[in-house]
Design an enzyme around this catalytic site. Structure first.
Site, PDB file in Angstrom:
ATOM      1  N   GLU A   1       0.850  -1.191   0.000  1.00 27.10           N
ATOM      2  CA  GLU A   1       0.000   0.000   0.000  1.00 27.10           C
ATOM      3  C   GLU A   1       0.890   1.248   0.000  1.00 27.10           C
ATOM      4  O   GLU A   1       1.938   1.272   0.643  1.00 27.10           O
ATOM      5  CB  GLU A   1      -0.877  -0.023   1.255  1.00 27.10           C
ATOM      6  CG  GLU A   1      -1.821   1.157   1.392  1.00 27.10           C
ATOM      7  CD  GLU A   1      -2.575   1.134   2.720  1.00 27.10           C
ATOM      8  OE1 GLU A   1      -3.632   1.771   2.806  1.00 27.10           O
ATOM      9  OE2 GLU A   1      -2.085   0.468   3.671  1.00 27.10           O
TER      10      GLU A   1
ATOM     11  N   LYS B   1     -10.382   0.172  -0.726  1.00 30.89           N
ATOM     12  CA  LYS B   1     -10.172  -0.057   0.707  1.00 30.89           C
ATOM     13  C   LYS B   1     -11.370   0.445   1.507  1.00 30.89           C
ATOM     14  O   LYS B   1     -11.782   1.597   1.392  1.00 30.89           O
ATOM     15  CB  LYS B   1      -8.895   0.647   1.168  1.00 30.89           C
ATOM     16  CG  LYS B   1      -8.560   0.427   2.642  1.00 30.89           C
ATOM     17  CD  LYS B   1      -7.271   1.160   3.014  1.00 30.89           C
ATOM     18  CE  LYS B   1      -6.917   0.967   4.478  1.00 30.89           C
ATOM     19  NZ  LYS B   1      -5.687   1.706   4.841  1.00 30.89           N
TER      20      LYS B   1
ATOM     21  N   CYS C   1      -4.563  -3.396   4.399  1.00 28.93           N
ATOM     22  CA  CYS C   1      -4.117  -2.892   5.705  1.00 28.93           C
ATOM     23  C   CYS C   1      -5.179  -2.982   6.794  1.00 28.93           C
ATOM     24  O   CYS C   1      -5.495  -4.067   7.274  1.00 28.93           O
ATOM     25  CB  CYS C   1      -3.596  -1.460   5.534  1.00 28.93           C
ATOM     26  SG  CYS C   1      -2.448  -0.942   6.844  1.00 28.93           S
TER      27      CYS C   1
END
Length: 514
Positions: free
Chosen positions: A86, A187, A218
């Site tokens: 990321e 995301k 994440c």
């Protein structure tokens, strides 16, 4: 200059023929080779006026050049898929305005079939997508990377449309060995990323000869959607996981929780982190249901990036492992002990009891969570652990409210930061001298979602994981629903923590980006 670079990069590939991403006549392999790359991103210096698209491309091309070299090397080592981190293409610390020149409009692969490498002029301003597509096509490899997606909108059609007339999403993209865009994922759970918008939760995946690959990013890993449904409902056996993970000691290190998630969910996790040790962003790995296949952790400020390549087994039916009957163990030892004390772990108040003596049993409870430890410490002549280390067994049952709201039920054995201060139990530390011959940690939880992690350290403060091979016999410790058991040669390394991290998704809080 930036446009010329991109054209030079693409021209050798434009005339290449279209190839199929999925060979139709091959049997499904039992193993495959995966790669992740921990990358040191080139990042822009802050300017009040921001960057132009040309300047943004010049910066991103530096990162893309590294990606291309690592893709070639991964393929040379036999990798069939590679995952990049990321924020690796444009770096950290962007505002909503400053990140705009780094964004591209990414078509919806569910409705548009497109290989940016083969057809680079179909959509304008797609230089990053073209470069990634050509990397995949050139090396005939599946490739997952993270970039920014710009989605135009109109207020009269969409009441939620931002005032600028566009959504900005933190996005993972996947390309096949023919360069075709296979999937894009926005995301869902943002970690103080005000430059991006929050999308609806959506499970995104793509198929390969070695199984269905899901994507998430994440902070997503700490929440139910889309992480749990992709395993439970969509037969996803491997997750590509770009991340920019801050080293959240003692319980939320990158390698610790990511390996715990793979083991708790019974899937493979391909986790690629950025590498900025001075800012505590580091830790990548290739994780399996049996444990850690390969990992990289180096907190030396001058340490390099790292390519990890591992052969791992294809996973079948991971949902069978997590859909267990809710038969958590009722305990009768919830009485308060006179030697209990309380200390903060990442802003959560845990109940602790010290672990004293070279062996024994310790129990501690908080709320409806009770933790039980049976242990034996290795004592050798001149062992420094007797003078420098204290360990404590802790329990937590409550809503974590700092930097996200998620309901946790935790049992943890951890090394306290200061031997003379019990309140340091839970404070970050990377040093330990204590080696255990054996330990068993068991918890009573109200949730079936329990993630086990065990972290070691060496004399230089470098975190270590117990690596597992292809068979169960190779694994150094075992996990069974809500218990972990460890013994054997790997215990010659000093222990930092052993944790059962339970997540009760049904009681998560609201009101935060996460």
């Amino acid at each position: 200059m930036a446009t010329a670079y991109i054209l030079a990069f693409l021209l050798p590939h434009v005339l290449m023929t279209w190839t199929s991403a999925l060979p139709s006549n091959e049997s499904t392999p039992l193993t495959f080779k995966a790669a992740v790359y921990e990358h040191i991103p080139f990042m822009a210096r802050y300017t009040r006026s921001g960057y132009t698209r040309k300047q943004a491309l010049e910066l991103m091309n530096k990162n893309l050049a590294v990606y291309r070299n690592q893709t070639v090397e991964a393929k040379r080592q036999g990798a069939q898929i590679i995952v990049f981190p990321e924020d690796g293409i444009y770096g950290l610390a962007q505002s909503r305005r400053s990140i705009l020149p780094y964004l591209e409009k990414i078509p919806d692969p569910d409705t548009i079939q497109w290989s940016p490498c083969t057809d680079p002029y179909r959509f304008p301003n797609t230089e990053v997508q073209q470069a990634l597509s050509c990397m995949a096509k050139e090396s005939k490899i599946y490739l997952v990377a993270n970039m920014g997606d710009l989605v135009p909108c109109l207020k009269y059609q969409d009441p939620k449309c931002p005032s600028e007339g566009r959504y900005q999403y933190n996005t993972d993209v996947a390309y096949g060995p023919d360069g075709r865009l296979l999937a894009k994922y926005h995301k869902r759970h943002l970690f103080y990323e005000y430059q991006f918008d929050t999308p609806e939760a959506k499970v995104v995946s793509f198929d390969t000869p070695f199984g269905r690959i899901g994507m998430m990013t994440c902070f997503d890993i700490l929440f139910k959607d889309p992480a749990v449904p992709m395993v439970r409902d969509h037969n996803i056996t491997t997750i590509a996981f770009p991340t920019a993970w801050f080293d959240g000691l003692p319980l939320l290190t990158a390698m610790g929780f990511q390996s715990a998630f793979a083991r708790g969910q019974g899937i493979n996790l391909l986790a690629a982190n950025i590498h900025l040790p001075r800012r505590k962003f580091h830790g990548s790995g290739i994780y399996t249901p049996k444990g850690v296949s390969n990992f990289y952790y180096d907190n030396n400020p001058d340490s390099p990036g790292k390519l990890l390549v591992s052969t791992i087994q294809k996973v079948n039916n991971p949902s069978e492992e997590i859909e267990k009957e809710n038969n958590f163990r009722k305990t009768n030892n919830q009485q308060t002990h006179s030697d209990e004390f309380h200390s903060l772990v990442f802003k959560d108040m845990f109940t602790f009891r010290l672990v004293t003596g070279s062996s024994g049993n310790v129990n501690v409870c908080q709320g409806k969570v009770c933790c039980s430890l049976n242990y034996k410490i290795s004592i050798t002549q001149g062992d420094l652990s007797l003078k420098t280390d204290i360990f404590a067994l802790g329990a937590f049952d409550g809503l974590h409210k700092y930097k996200g709201q998620h309901y946790d039920q935790v049992c943890t054995l951890l090394k306290c930061a200061d031997i003379n201060n019990k309140s340091s139990c839970g404070s970050p530390t990377i040093y330990s001298f204590t080696k255990f011959e054996s330990l068993s940690l068991t918890g009573s939880f109200e949730t079936n979602y329990v993630y086990p992690e065990m972290i070691f350290t060496d004399e230089f403060g470098q975190l270590k994981m117990a690596e597992c091979g292809m068979s169960t016999k190779d694994c150094s410790w075992t996990f069974n629903n809500k218990s972990m058991h460890a013994s054997g040669p790997f215990m010659d390394t000093a222990l930092l923590s052993a944790t059962l991290f339970g997540r009760d998704y049904s009681r998560d809080g609201n009101g935060f980006q996460g």
